[in-house]
Design a protein around this motif. Structure first.
Motif, PDB file in Angstrom:
ATOM      1  N   LEU A  72       0.937  -1.131   0.218  1.00 31.96           N
ATOM      2  CA  LEU A  72      -0.006  -0.021   0.022  1.00 31.96           C
ATOM      3  C   LEU A  72       1.123   1.241  -0.145  1.00 31.96           C
ATOM      4  O   LEU A  72       1.963   1.346   0.608  1.00 31.96           O
ATOM      5  CB  LEU A  72      -0.917  -0.143   1.150  1.00 31.96           C
ATOM      6  N   GLN A  73       0.406   2.237  -0.654  1.00 35.91           N
ATOM      7  CA  GLN A  73       1.057   3.529  -0.544  1.00 35.91           C
ATOM      8  C   GLN A  73       0.142   4.586   0.026  1.00 35.91           C
ATOM      9  O   GLN A  73      -1.012   4.731  -0.399  1.00 35.91           O
ATOM     10  CB  GLN A  73       1.320   4.051  -2.024  1.00 35.91           C
ATOM     11  N   ASN A  74       0.767   5.107   0.996  1.00 38.89           N
ATOM     12  CA  ASN A  74      -0.190   5.864   1.927  1.00 38.89           C
ATOM     13  C   ASN A  74      -0.773   7.182   1.338  1.00 38.89           C
ATOM     14  O   ASN A  74      -1.994   7.579   1.258  1.00 38.89           O
ATOM     15  CB  ASN A  74       0.735   6.572   3.044  1.00 38.89           C
ATOM     16  N   PHE A  75       0.168   7.920   0.331  1.00 38.79           N
ATOM     17  CA  PHE A  75      -0.506   9.062  -0.174  1.00 38.79           C
ATOM     18  C   PHE A  75      -1.514   8.723  -1.282  1.00 38.79           C
ATOM     19  O   PHE A  75      -2.551   9.420  -0.910  1.00 38.79           O
ATOM     20  CB  PHE A  75       0.935   9.602  -1.017  1.00 38.79           C
ATOM     21  N   SER A  76      -1.425   7.942  -1.957  1.00 35.59           N
ATOM     22  CA  SER A  76      -2.793   7.526  -2.586  1.00 35.59           C
ATOM     23  C   SER A  76      -3.778   7.020  -2.107  1.00 35.59           C
ATOM     24  O   SER A  76      -5.158   7.328  -2.551  1.00 35.59           O
ATOM     25  CB  SER A  76      -2.046   6.218  -3.749  1.00 35.59           C
ATOM     26  N   GLU A  77      -3.689   6.098  -0.864  1.00 37.40           N
ATOM     27  CA  GLU A  77      -4.893   5.832  -0.311  1.00 37.40           C
ATOM     28  C   GLU A  77      -5.492   6.930   0.518  1.00 37.40           C
ATOM     29  O   GLU A  77      -6.725   6.973   0.618  1.00 37.40           O
ATOM     30  CB  GLU A  77      -4.331   4.790   1.061  1.00 37.40           C
ATOM     31  N   ILE A  78      -4.659   7.932   1.055  1.00 38.00           N
ATOM     32  CA  ILE A  78      -5.307   9.239   1.485  1.00 38.00           C
ATOM     33  C   ILE A  78      -6.164   9.890   0.525  1.00 38.00           C
ATOM     34  O   ILE A  78      -7.290  10.185   0.874  1.00 38.00           O
ATOM     35  CB  ILE A  78      -4.274  10.012   2.141  1.00 38.00           C
ATOM     36  N   LEU A  79      -5.576  10.000  -0.715  1.00 40.87           N
ATOM     37  CA  LEU A  79      -6.217  10.583  -1.828  1.00 40.87           C
ATOM     38  C   LEU A  79      -7.376   9.920  -2.080  1.00 40.87           C
ATOM     39  O   LEU A  79      -8.694  10.633  -2.251  1.00 40.87           O
ATOM     40  CB  LEU A  79      -5.329  10.911  -3.027  1.00 40.87           C
ATOM     41  N   GLU A  80      -7.580   8.684  -2.030  1.00 41.81           N
ATOM     42  CA  GLU A  80      -8.833   8.008  -2.452  1.00 41.81           C
ATOM     43  C   GLU A  80      -9.900   8.427  -1.423  1.00 41.81           C
ATOM     44  O   GLU A  80     -10.970   8.348  -1.651  1.00 41.81           O
ATOM     45  CB  GLU A  80      -8.506   6.458  -2.549  1.00 41.81           C
ATOM     46  N   VAL A  81      -9.287   8.286   0.114  1.00 39.63           N
ATOM     47  CA  VAL A  81     -10.603   8.492   1.082  1.00 39.63           C
ATOM     48  C   VAL A  81     -11.228  10.061   1.053  1.00 39.63           C
ATOM     49  O   VAL A  81     -12.366  10.122   1.130  1.00 39.63           O
ATOM     50  CB  VAL A  81     -10.065   8.055   2.417  1.00 39.63           C
ATOM     51  N   LEU A  82     -10.272  10.875   0.547  1.00 39.69           N
ATOM     52  CA  LEU A  82     -10.674  12.315   0.640  1.00 39.69           C
ATOM     53  C   LEU A  82     -11.402  12.543  -0.606  1.00 39.69           C
ATOM     54  O   LEU A  82     -12.349  13.215  -0.657  1.00 39.69           O
ATOM     55  CB  LEU A  82      -9.473  13.210   0.690  1.00 39.69           C
ATOM     56  N   THR A  83     -10.923  11.988  -1.870  1.00 38.42           N
ATOM     57  CA  THR A  83     -11.824  12.389  -3.013  1.00 38.42           C
ATOM     58  C   THR A  83     -12.586  11.168  -3.891  1.00 38.42           C
ATOM     59  O   THR A  83     -13.383  11.428  -4.806  1.00 38.42           O
ATOM     60  CB  THR A  83     -10.754  12.701  -4.217  1.00 38.42           C
ATOM     61  N   GLY A  84     -12.323  10.058  -3.455  1.00 42.44           N
ATOM     62  CA  GLY A  84     -12.845   8.780  -4.275  1.00 42.44           C
ATOM     63  C   GLY A  84     -12.011   8.237  -5.357  1.00 42.44           C
ATOM     64  O   GLY A  84     -12.454   7.128  -5.797  1.00 42.44           O
ATOM     65  N   SER A  85     -10.771   8.842  -5.387  1.00 41.58           N
ATOM     66  CA  SER A  85      -9.904   8.269  -6.325  1.00 41.58           C
ATOM     67  C   SER A  85      -8.594   8.540  -6.066  1.00 41.58           C
ATOM     68  O   SER A  85      -8.231   9.581  -5.800  1.00 41.58           O
ATOM     69  CB  SER A  85     -10.233   8.825  -7.894  1.00 41.58           C
TER      70      SER A  85
END
Length: 377
Positions: free
Chosen positions: A144-157
């Motif tokens: 898992l890559q933290n930055f991308s996972e955070i972006l997905e939770v915040l924006t849906g993608s």
């Protein structure tokens, strides 16, 4: 100049005789229908976050989220301790990372962030202005890559493909201290204050929509046209300017209204408010204040050539803190050079003034309700 279209017929939505305040989380679902929720006030939000984790997560996810929350709290204390200077960015990054993991464990699909990677990599050039960050899709090579996972939770993608983000294009996106950046870079300010955001409805047609109000002189003082405001803020696809005779203390207010209305069912407009509010999440920046209205909203006018580096508000702070933390950890002498350079006051303001803003804004994301600090202690 052609006449502007007339606004939709309707009335401002009210709750118990008062105008319904805008929020990214205006309601909470209770059984069949949504209910308007109010702000929470807390001198510190840590206890509220802990309660939310206990209420909304279970099993190993709860244990991991609570452990991350404790670490975030400890790193926050180190990063905001008076007298701590050289290590402050690194401590703050690890605070933000752990707090963001709490968000992802609370609302994301992943069960654990054990062995997750940062998902972001700092690449230094000869000059600060040329430095950039590389971000990665998640998972990457099985992790898992933290930055991308955070972006997905915040924006849906999340991050779709590996890409580079220029530090010089992230720096102006940080709202507090933005004028220090404008002064140092000799560039025009990019944030426009939103005077008000209102929910409106038509009872007969059971329709609901948003209106955004901006002071006309806030655009004219920067020679920004109304069309450019819509295009550079990213609002042009969903909003257009309509006729407005509103003013405050003699200052004319421009009105930008949603182009498409939203239908609601069975006389329950509150059921549609979250959908409306979420449509603005990527177009608005917010600051948390200790006086009414406790949240102020802004539009960021991003030049078209820089849109590839445009991030949600919280991730621009996260990315810049990661960058400074990486410099601090591996090349502390370069951090001294940055503070001594033309953006030195901007970075000093960022590392000392941003932590409380980030904490309250991300805490609100975790509990999905606005949290503010009370003005009387």
């Amino acid at each position: 100049m052609p006449r502007l279209p007339q606004p939709y017929d309707g009335e401002r939505l009210q709750t118990k005789g008062r105008p319904t305040e805008f929020s990214f989380w205006p309601t909470r679902r209770l059984r069949a229908h949504a209910k308007i929720q109010t702000k929470l006030f807390a001198l510190e939000p840590w206890g509220i976050i802990e309660k939310s984790v206990n209420d909304w997560t279970q099993g190993s996810k709860k244990l991991e989220a609570l452990a991350c929350l404790r670490q975030a709290h400890d790193f926050y204390k180190v990063g905001t301790e008076p007298g701590i200077e050289a290590a402050r960015p690194l401590a703050l990054y690890y605070c933000y990372m752990n707090l963001a993991k709490v968000l992802c464990l609370s609302w994301g699909d992943e069960d654990s962030f054990n062995n997750a990677q940062h998902g972001i990599w700092e690449r230094s050039q000869s000059l600060f202005e040329d430095d950039f960050l590389t971000v990665f899709p998640s998972p990457n090579r099985g992790k898992l890559q933290n930055f991308s996972e955070i972006l997905e939770v915040l924006t849906g993608s999340g991050v779709q493909t590996q890409k580079d983000l220029r530090i010089a294009e992230i720096l102006p996106q940080v709202l507090p201290g933005h004028r220090l950046w404008a002064h140092a870079s000799e560039k025009q300010e990019r944030f426009i204050s939103i005077q008000d955001i209102q929910f409106w409805r038509n009872r007969g047609d059971q329709e609901i929509w948003l209106r955004i109000y901006v002071f006309a002189d806030d655009l004219s003082r920067l020679s920004i046209s109304h069309k450019r405001f819509l295009s550079d803020s990213g609002l042009e696809n969903n909003f257009h300017e309509v006729e407005s005779d509103a003013s405050i203390d003699g200052r004319k207010l421009l009105c930008f209204e949603e182009i498409e209305v939203t239908k609601y069912q069975a006389n329950h407009p509150a059921d549609s408010l979250e959908e409306l509010a979420h449509s603005l999440r990527e177009n608005l920046w917010a600051t948390v204040a200790t006086v009414p209205p406790y949240r102020r909203y802004y539009a960021y006018l991003c030049p078209q050539p820089e849109r590839g580096s445009l991030l949600p508000q919280l991730l621009s702070v996260y990315a810049l803190t990661y960058y400074l933390g990486s410099v601090t950890r591996y090349r502390p002498q370069d951090y001294d050079d940055i503070l001594a350079g033309k953006y030195g006051s901007r970075f000093q303001d960022f590392v000392t003034g941003q932590p409380a803003q980030f904490l309250y804004l991300l805490s609100s994301e975790i509990i999905r309700q606005d949290i503010a600090q009370p003005s009387i202690i």
